[in-house]
Design an enzyme around this catalytic site. Structure first.
Site, mmCIF file in Angstrom:
data_model
loop_
_atom_site.group_PDB
_atom_site.id
_atom_site.type_symbol
_atom_site.label_atom_id
_atom_site.label_comp_id
_atom_site.label_asym_id
_atom_site.label_seq_id
_atom_site.Cartn_x
_atom_site.Cartn_y
_atom_site.Cartn_z
ATOM 1 C CE LYS A 96 -2.531 2.483 3.125
ATOM 2 N NZ LYS A 96 -3.384 2.691 4.266
ATOM 3 N N GLY A 157 -7.651 8.929 10.700
ATOM 4 C CA GLY A 157 -7.888 9.042 12.145
ATOM 5 C C GLY A 157 -8.926 10.082 12.524
ATOM 6 N N GLY A 184 -10.418 7.489 7.618
ATOM 7 C CA GLY A 184 -11.454 8.444 7.995
ATOM 8 C C GLY A 184 -12.779 7.836 8.405
ATOM 9 C CG ASN A 205 -5.517 1.259 12.447
ATOM 10 O OD1 ASN A 205 -4.355 1.147 12.159
ATOM 11 N ND2 ASN A 205 -5.910 0.986 13.680
ATOM 12 C CB THR A 206 -8.635 5.459 14.014
ATOM 13 O OG1 THR A 206 -7.377 5.697 13.387
ATOM 14 C CG2 THR A 206 -8.698 6.218 15.318
HETATM 15 C C1 LIG Z 1 -3.933 5.703 4.888
HETATM 16 C C2 LIG Z 1 -3.793 5.144 6.193
HETATM 17 O O1 LIG Z 1 -2.797 5.246 6.849
HETATM 18 C C3 LIG Z 1 -4.912 4.387 6.645
HETATM 19 O O2 LIG Z 1 -4.777 3.074 6.250
HETATM 20 C C4 LIG Z 1 -5.095 4.412 8.088
HETATM 21 O O3 LIG Z 1 -4.245 3.525 8.685
HETATM 22 C C5 LIG Z 1 -6.483 4.074 8.385
HETATM 23 O O4 LIG Z 1 -7.132 5.217 8.597
HETATM 24 P P1 LIG Z 1 -8.102 5.315 9.835
HETATM 25 O O5 LIG Z 1 -7.264 5.101 11.036
HETATM 26 O O6 LIG Z 1 -8.696 6.678 9.724
HETATM 27 O O7 LIG Z 1 -9.094 4.229 9.655
#
Ligand SMILES: CC(=O)[C@@H](O)[C@H](O)COP(=O)(O)O
Length: 255
Positions: A96, A157, A184, A205-206
């Site tokens: 990625k 995030g 996001g 992720n977040t």
């Molecule tokens: C582009 C990036 O780094 C994303 O993969 C990030 O890790 C996930 O974004 P969120 O934490 O906002 O879900």
């Protein structure tokens, strides 16, 4: 099935591995999400230092496809270096591409992203570039040979969800490679919305790792992916300005 390059995946949820309270919660959340693809930052992993603890020790890595990302890179050259490091460790040849162009918004640098993508495709990687929701850039990356495009819903995030629905729809409409909405996402509703719009997958992720209960949220995201996809396949009704009675009136007696 989600097909990226020559690989197929049952789950359309791609999960990040950062910011969990601890490895145990992370492991349980990963399992609850039923994801097939885990992404991790090459620079954060001590991939050539086996004595250092890392999340791979906690997981049955055979069960997952590992998607290294180049987070932390600010130039194409740095991103290419991270990608080669990941490949040399034997983890995966998917990458990625993430090249950040602004420290405050963490929005990606389109020019460096394009350069890194071009170089890594030449090197034989399966390349998934992370971008903002730029329609033309997504097309240019696909033309270069990117194996998927990964437009952000909103800044990393931020949990704001999809802030430019129309751009996302344009990208989905024009793309012949998978569109994975990345970054996001704040809630299962955001995930379901992306899938209902026709995205092929969501990377987040977040929203999970920083939730009050990451394990429950991971399961909620899994269900949101499934519900959103099913809704997309089922085809939603068009929106109308005025009401239409739900029960047909024809043939009803006047009494
Ligand atoms: C582009 C990036 O780094 C994303 O993969 C990030 O890790 C996930 O974004 P969120 O934490 O906002 O879900």
């Amino acid at each position: 099935m989600l097909k990226i390059g020559n690989q197929e995946f049952k789950s359309r949820l791609l999960l990040g591995t950062g910011k969990y309270p601890d490895f145990d919660v992370q492991k349980k959340a990963v399992e609850a999400s039923c994801t097939d693809i885990l992404t991790f930052t090459v620079r954060r992993m001590k991939i050539f230092e086996p004595s250092q603890p890392n999340f791979l020790e906690q997981l049955d890595v055979e069960k997952y496809t590992l998607l290294p990302n180049t987070a932390g890179a600010k130039t194409a050259a740095e991103a290419v270096r991270h990608a080669k490091l990941a490949k040399a460790s034997g983890l995966c040849d998917m990458i990625k591409v993430e090249v950040i162009g602004c420290d405050k918004t963490l929005l990606p640098d389109p020019v460096e992203t394009l350069k890194a993508t071009e170089e890594l495709i030449k090197e034989g990687f399966t390349v998934l570039p992370y971008t903002s929701d730029d329609v033309v850039l997504a097309r240019r990356l696909e033309e270069l040979g990117a194996h998927a495009v990964m437009p952000g819903a909103s800044p990393i995030g931020s949990g704001q969800g999809i802030i430019n629905r129309e751009n996302l729809c344009f990208i989905i409409e024009q793309s012949r490679v998978p569109v994975i909405v990345d970054a996001g996402i704040g809630s299962p509703a955001d995930t379901a919305q992306a899938m209902e719009l026709g995205a092929d997958g969501v990377l987040l992720n977040t929203a999970v790792s920083a939730a009050k209960d990451p394990v429950k949220m991971a399961e909620a995201m899994k269900l949101a992916i499934e519900a959103g996809r099913l809704g997309y396949e089922a085809g939603r009704i068009p929106k109308k300005r005025y009401a239409t009675a739900s029960s047909p009136m024809e043939g009803m007696s006047r009494t």
